[in-house]
Design a protein around this motif. Structure first.
Motif, PDB file in Angstrom:
ATOM      1  N   GLN A   1     -40.111 -38.488 -47.789  1.00 23.21           N
ATOM      2  CA  GLN A   1     -41.480 -38.683 -48.287  1.00 23.21           C
ATOM      3  C   GLN A   1     -41.403 -39.804 -49.318  1.00 23.21           C
TER       4      GLN A   1
ATOM      5  N   THR B   1     -39.428 -39.539 -52.944  1.00 22.10           N
ATOM      6  CA  THR B   1     -37.966 -39.612 -52.903  1.00 22.10           C
ATOM      7  C   THR B   1     -37.530 -40.746 -51.966  1.00 22.10           C
TER       8      THR B   1
ATOM      9  N   ARG C   1     -46.146 -27.772 -64.246  1.00 18.23           N
ATOM     10  CA  ARG C   1     -46.140 -28.566 -63.004  1.00 18.23           C
ATOM     11  C   ARG C   1     -47.547 -29.009 -62.611  1.00 18.23           C
TER      12      ARG C   1
END
Ligand code: MIC
Ligand code: SF4
Length: 643
Positions: free
Chosen positions: A35, A38, A384
């Motif tokens: 993706q 990364t 997060r």
């Protein structure tokens, strides 16, 4: 011996080592995925290896994480990945086409094949009987170049399903139950294999929800058999030719067995701030909520969306709630628009987002201060969502939609009888947003487009024979990669720039860490159990590396992060005596001598500078891992071998 399904696929792909639990084996990898968050780093690493074309059967690059373009960085990364893919033989799924795991399941996954992906939720493809494993970007780059992927040969745990889910109880509740039983570290070193008569009552997207969130157990992967249900799904995708039947041998031998009666499950939620903090909705009660987010690679299939649309139809989202919905792929969104589900959602007041990760990775939709947000996602780590003091509950789409209407956490069984949701026999297949790579003969003329934010892989040095290290940080148990290298809309655009992103390393735990680490380099971090759980992002190893961290001493490590540390040339040292954690403190200076001998024996002696304290740590390493550390990481090791 009667074999589990996972063993059959593993063993047929072993190219190095022997299949014994706990031993390192090298696997042949048939497919890879990346993706964008990364991927830039993975393709820079692939480029650095100098291999012109991928050697896998299929490699696919997706754009789904960094889709918020509030500066040039993400758009530049998309162009870099697109051009690299075209040149090197990789298929390219354009932004807007959907979340990597959803699209891979739809369009590319094949039962019985191996897949590694630079994303921890790659096991989603286990829903169709693929052996799919999350890995660091560098491991994916090596596999694209034809290298083997190494794992510790896992134990295989059998989850035996009986019965059938009751109305409004969902696949999400199955995996929440497994998380309740096993915890976020219960799957480390294991593959979770599902079997039993309950399997046939679960559709492929439901199975994929379960294998997807198996990542939260710390498991190597999770897998379902490939049966007639799988065949129907592949047929609906126009890919029946890729289907083969696969299952475990009858009476296969497993390391342990967990029995779950699907008909005994109730709607559940993972409460703040951990995916294993699971309680029944009936136990938690009708808490007031501020936000609901539906989507992510865990729960964004057509079936999920149709259930949500049914619940929302003709109603209005509660005035105190913001509801956002991100369908998992263009295919899902297109079919929703044709069957009217999308209309029901829009009319209810839901905020429709593009088919991408979005709020799951903090790319927008951060909740209000102190807000309570219900999400169909897989991770609820503190901060997060982008709002540090928000409380995130992980729930099924059914719970999410019913609660969005009521304004409080709602047990969807209150909705009465559930209708049968009929999934079409043929899906709307249109791959117009997937670009084929250039033919090999034309690849030479493809130009790689690199923006100014794209910086190369940081320098590494071979591990020396002795180290004197400052303890630059001490952290507690279950530190996630979101603590080490936070994501979110502000930091994610720096994923291709290690010097810049390293300024955000560990700021969630200690805002002074990046500066201190540089000042005190070389240094070591001390951590608790399950250090590095969560994402596969190798940035959680590369940023510390850039800041001068040479070792991490912890009570235990999460699988992917441990591999990423070794790949970056950082020593992952596991305390032999967990209580020694208490005697190592930030500000101490520690000395590790005779490292080369220790690399062989796996036993490390760590002494404080004063000589007063000595602790022992273990670091079991295969010969390959030792060579990687001595070479200064996997990239240097691979380059030296290619030369
Ligand atoms: C995640 O869900 O944490 C991510 C973002 O998908 C990560 C990958 C990343 O950090 O880029 C993952 O799960 O591996
Ligand atoms: Fe994307 Fe969230 Fe899935 Fe990670 S968990 S791949 S961020 S949708």
């Amino acid at each position: 011996m009667k074999l589990p399904l996972a063993r059959k696929i593993l063993d047929s792909h072993i190219v190095d080592g022997t299949p014994e639990t706990g031993r390192e084996v090298g696997l042949r990898i048939d497919q890879t995925l990346t993706q964008d968050a990364t991927g830039t780093m993975a393709y820079l690493e692939f480029e650095a290896m100098g291999i012109p074309r991928v050697k896998t059967e299929r490699s696919v690059a997706y754009i789904d994480h960094n889709t918020l373009q509030s500066g040039f960085e993400n758009a530049d990364d998309h162009r870099f990945i697109g051009s690299t893919a075209k040149k090197h033989g990789i298929w390219f799924s354009r932004p807007g086409n959907g979340i990597c795991h959803q699209v891979h399941l739809e369009r590319f996954g094949i039962p019985g094949k191996t897949l590694i992906g630079s994303d921890s939720h790659t096991p989603t493809a286990g829903g169709i009987g693929m052996l799919a494993i999350g890995a660091g970007g560098l491991d994916v780059a090596v596999a694209m170049g034809g290298g083997s992927y190494y794992i510790t040969y896992p134990e295989i745990v059998n989850v035996r399903l009986t019965g059938k889910l009751n109305d409004w109880v969902a696949a999400k509740d199955v995996i929440l139950e497994v998380l309740r039983i096993l915890s976020v570290k219960g799957g480390v070193g294991k593959i979770i294999e599902y079997s039993g008569e309950g399997v046939s009552s679960l559709s492929v997207p439901e199975r994929a929800t379960i294998t997807n969130m198996g990542a939260e157990l710390g498991a190597t992967t999770s897998i379902f058999p490939s049966d007639e249900v799988t065949r129907a799904f592949m047929k609906a995708e126009g890919r029946e030719c890729d289907w083969i039947p696969l299952s475990a041998d009858e009476d296969a031998v497993y390391s342990s067995v967990i029995d779950i009666d699907l008909s005994a499950l109730e709607p559940m939620a993972a409460c703040p701030h951990s995916p294993d903090n699971v309680k029944k909705i009936s136990e938690i009660g009708n808490i007031k909520i501020d936000q609901v987010c539906i989507g992510s690679c865990t729960n964004s299939s057509l079936l999920d969306m149709m259930k949500v649309a049914y619940i929302l139809k003709g109603k209005t989202v509660h005035p105190d709630v913001s509801l956002s919905i991100a369908p998992g792929s263009k295919q899902v969104l297109g079919m929703m628009s044709k069957n009217g589900s999308l209309t029901s959602m829009i009319e209810s007041g839901a905020r429709i987002l593009e088919s991408a990760c979005g709020p799951c990775i903090g790319m927008g939709q951060s909740p209000n201060s102190g807000g309570v947000s219900l999400r169909t996602f897989n991770r609820n780590f503190e901060g997060r969502s982008g709002t540090k003091d928000a409380g995130i509950y992980l729930v099924s789409p059914e719970v999410a939609a019913a609660s969005a209407l009521n304004g409080y956490l709602t047990d969807p069984r209150e909705l009465g009888k559930m209708p049968e949701f009929k999934i079409p026999e043929l899906f709307d297949v249109n791959d117009n947003m997937i670009e084929k790579p250039a033919d090999e003969k034309d690849a030479g003329s493809v130009k790689i487009l690199k923006g100014p934010n794209i910086k190369s892989y940081p320098d590494t040095t071979p591990v020396p024979d002795s180290l004197k290290l400052n303890v630059s940080l001490k952290v507690g148990d279950n530190i996630t990669t979101d603590h080490i290298m936070p994501a979110g809309a502000k930091i994610l655009p720096l994923r291709s720039n290690i010097p810049a992103i390293s300024k955000h390393c560990f700021i969630a735990c200690d805002p002074d860490f990046p500066e201190r680490a540089v000042r005190e380099a070389p240094s070591v971090i001390v951590g608790g159990v399950n250090y590095g759980q969560g994402s596969s992002r190798e940035h959680a190893a590369l940023a510390p590396l850039y800041l001068g961290v040479k070792a991490v001493i912890a009570k235990s490590f999460a699988r992917i992060h441990r591999a990423n540390l070794i790949n970056a040339g950082i020593l992952p040292l596991e305390l032999e005596n967990e209580s020694d954690y208490d005697i190592l403190n930030q500000g101490d200076v520690v000395i590790i001598n005779n490292i080369y001998d220790s690399l062989k024996s796996g036993e490390f002696k760590i002494t404080t500078e004063t000589g007063k304290i000595t602790v022992m740590a273990k670091c079991p390493l295969s010969e390959r891992m030792r060579d990687i550390l001595k070479a200064g990481g996997l990239l240097a090791y691979t380059k030296s071998r290619l030369n």
